[in-house]
Scaffold this motif. Sequence first.
Motif, short mmCIF file in Angstrom:
data_model
loop_
_atom_site.label_atom_id
_atom_site.label_comp_id
_atom_site.label_asym_id
_atom_site.label_seq_id
_atom_site.Cartn_x
_atom_site.Cartn_y
_atom_site.Cartn_z
N ALA A 1 0.59 -0.98 -0.02
CA ALA A 1 0.23 0.10 0.03
C ALA A 1 0.57 1.32 0.02
CB ALA A 1 -1.08 -0.40 1.18
N MET A 2 2.25 0.87 0.40
CA MET A 2 2.96 2.50 1.08
C MET A 2 3.42 3.04 -0.69
SD MET A 2 4.76 1.49 4.29
CE MET A 2 5.78 3.07 4.49
N ARG A 3 3.62 1.54 -1.59
CA ARG A 3 4.66 2.04 -2.71
C ARG A 3 3.29 1.90 -4.10
NH1 ARG A 3 6.42 -3.39 -5.06
NH2 ARG A 3 5.68 -4.68 -2.89
N ALA A 4 2.29 1.28 -3.16
CA ALA A 4 0.41 2.23 -4.53
C ALA A 4 0.30 3.86 -4.24
CB ALA A 4 -0.08 1.12 -4.14
N MET A 5 1.26 4.24 -2.95
CA MET A 5 0.88 5.22 -2.46
C MET A 5 1.57 6.92 -2.98
SD MET A 5 -1.20 6.97 0.99
CE MET A 5 -0.63 8.69 1.57
N ALA A 6 3.14 5.55 -2.58
CA ALA A 6 4.23 6.90 -3.37
C ALA A 6 3.99 7.27 -4.94
CB ALA A 6 4.88 5.86 -3.43
N ASP A 7 3.82 5.82 -5.81
CA ASP A 7 2.74 6.22 -6.70
C ASP A 7 2.16 6.64 -7.41
OD1 ASP A 7 5.48 4.01 -7.11
OD2 ASP A 7 4.06 2.21 -7.77
N PRO B 1 -6.25 3.41 2.63
CA PRO B 1 -6.63 4.01 3.26
C PRO B 1 -5.61 4.57 3.69
CG PRO B 1 -6.01 2.40 4.63
CD PRO B 1 -6.40 2.19 3.23
N THR B 2 -4.99 6.05 2.75
CA THR B 2 -4.14 6.73 3.39
C THR B 2 -3.52 7.75 4.29
OG1 THR B 2 -5.78 8.75 2.31
CG2 THR B 2 -4.72 7.39 0.30
N ARG C 1 -3.91 6.67 7.03
CA ARG C 1 -3.46 5.49 7.89
C ARG C 1 -1.68 4.97 6.84
NH1 ARG C 1 -4.17 -0.78 7.03
NH2 ARG C 1 -2.85 -1.40 8.30
N ILE C 2 -1.87 5.87 5.65
CA ILE C 2 -0.64 5.22 5.17
C ILE C 2 0.41 5.88 5.53
CG2 ILE C 2 1.62 5.12 2.79
CD1 ILE C 2 -0.88 2.39 3.79
N VAL C 3 0.04 7.52 5.85
CA VAL C 3 0.90 8.41 5.57
C VAL C 3 1.58 8.25 7.84
CG1 VAL C 3 0.65 10.82 6.59
CG2 VAL C 3 -0.55 10.26 4.86
N ARG C 4 -0.10 8.16 8.22
CA ARG C 4 1.26 8.24 10.03
C ARG C 4 1.74 6.73 9.81
NH1 ARG C 4 -3.89 7.62 12.19
NH2 ARG C 4 -4.00 5.06 11.99
N SER C 5 2.03 5.54 8.56
CA SER C 5 2.71 4.63 9.34
C SER C 5 4.27 4.90 8.35
CB SER C 5 2.21 3.44 8.37
OG SER C 5 1.07 3.19 8.86
N THR C 6 3.46 6.38 7.59
CA THR C 6 5.29 6.51 6.93
C THR C 6 5.48 7.30 8.06
OG1 THR C 6 4.12 6.11 4.73
CG2 THR C 6 5.65 8.22 5.04
N TRP C 7 5.32 8.18 8.90
CA TRP C 7 5.68 8.75 9.81
C TRP C 7 6.59 7.84 11.09
CZ3 TRP C 7 7.70 13.30 9.31
CH2 TRP C 7 6.99 14.16 8.81
#
Length: 367
Positions: free
Chosen positions: A244-250, A261-262, A264-270
Amino acid sequence: MQMSDFYSGLRDSVGDRPLLVVLGVCVLILLLDLVRQLSSGALPARNLAIFLKNGIVLGLIVGLAGVGLSMIYSILGFANFAHGDYLTTGAFAGWMTSYMIAGFGAFGLGDLFLIGIAGDATTVGVGAGVATTPVAILAGLLVAIVFTVFLSVAIDRLIYSRLRDEEGITLVFTSLGVALVLRYLIAFVWGQNSTGLTSTAEPKFSVSSIGLQINAHEITVAVCSLLLMFAVHYLLQYTKLGIAMRAMADNRDLASVTGIPTDRIVRSTWVIGGGLTGAAGYLMTLESGTLAFNTGWTLLLLIFAAVILGGIGSIYGAIFGGLLIGVASTVSLVWLPSGFTQAAAFALMIVVLIVRPNGLFGGVTTA
């Protein structure tokens, strides 16, 4: 006819990219001079081995910090100039913990809190180190990671999330403001003087016949950095969160439309980026043995250089770029005074960008 075609093609290549040819000649000259110094004894093999060892250790730390910076850029879309001060904050939190555990009962908690900057809890008295106080070092590393995670998530919630839809330049300047606030809060509490941290009684191990030695702190830095890098690789390649993180980065918009869930991905990135940064800060100061309020800020340029050299947005590029920057900054001591080592690292970055403007791993996002 074939030989003439070869020479014609070579002449055209030289004409099209003369600067590349000049750079190639310069690299060849440096390599030949290195061989000459080694064969003549002007440069002992042990010295070169020490430069390489120190460069690899530094490169692992820079690469580890660069992974967090690269993830934040590729997924959130801005260069976080507070990254270096996250590193410093994590280091202070970790060493405060290590000192309180290592010196508990022998010194007052207030002195231990100030980690040798003031009070009676000196470096020699506390004796913190991997071999002397392993529990304190492990606890300090864990606290550095956890504290930086909470710090980065809290700052995102309070500040960055409110500016998520603004232009990138707004977030960049906001991150500069966050960096200044963090840096001078640290200076207010711990002062602006550099302090020694670690015990000098750490064991050293001989790793070659030429007398090269590596101490327990350097081994710890290498092992922890490699384990954390492998953990990031595994997460990105083999877990749903990583996919999901790679998909959001693309493509963030497409990821949102497809149900990822963007938030959640933002929070996970931090969480991941902050944790890696806190670990890098603690490990860097474990290896160097010193800490100051601007430690991370002075390292930030090297971290950015590593990320740009490897290719902005590429995790593996940040790791490889960190190793190249680290080795370049130490091996350059063969030819340059110690004050010019960072200049050599940036010169390498410029050379690589001339050849590959997108960086070594340009075009590869997140992983």
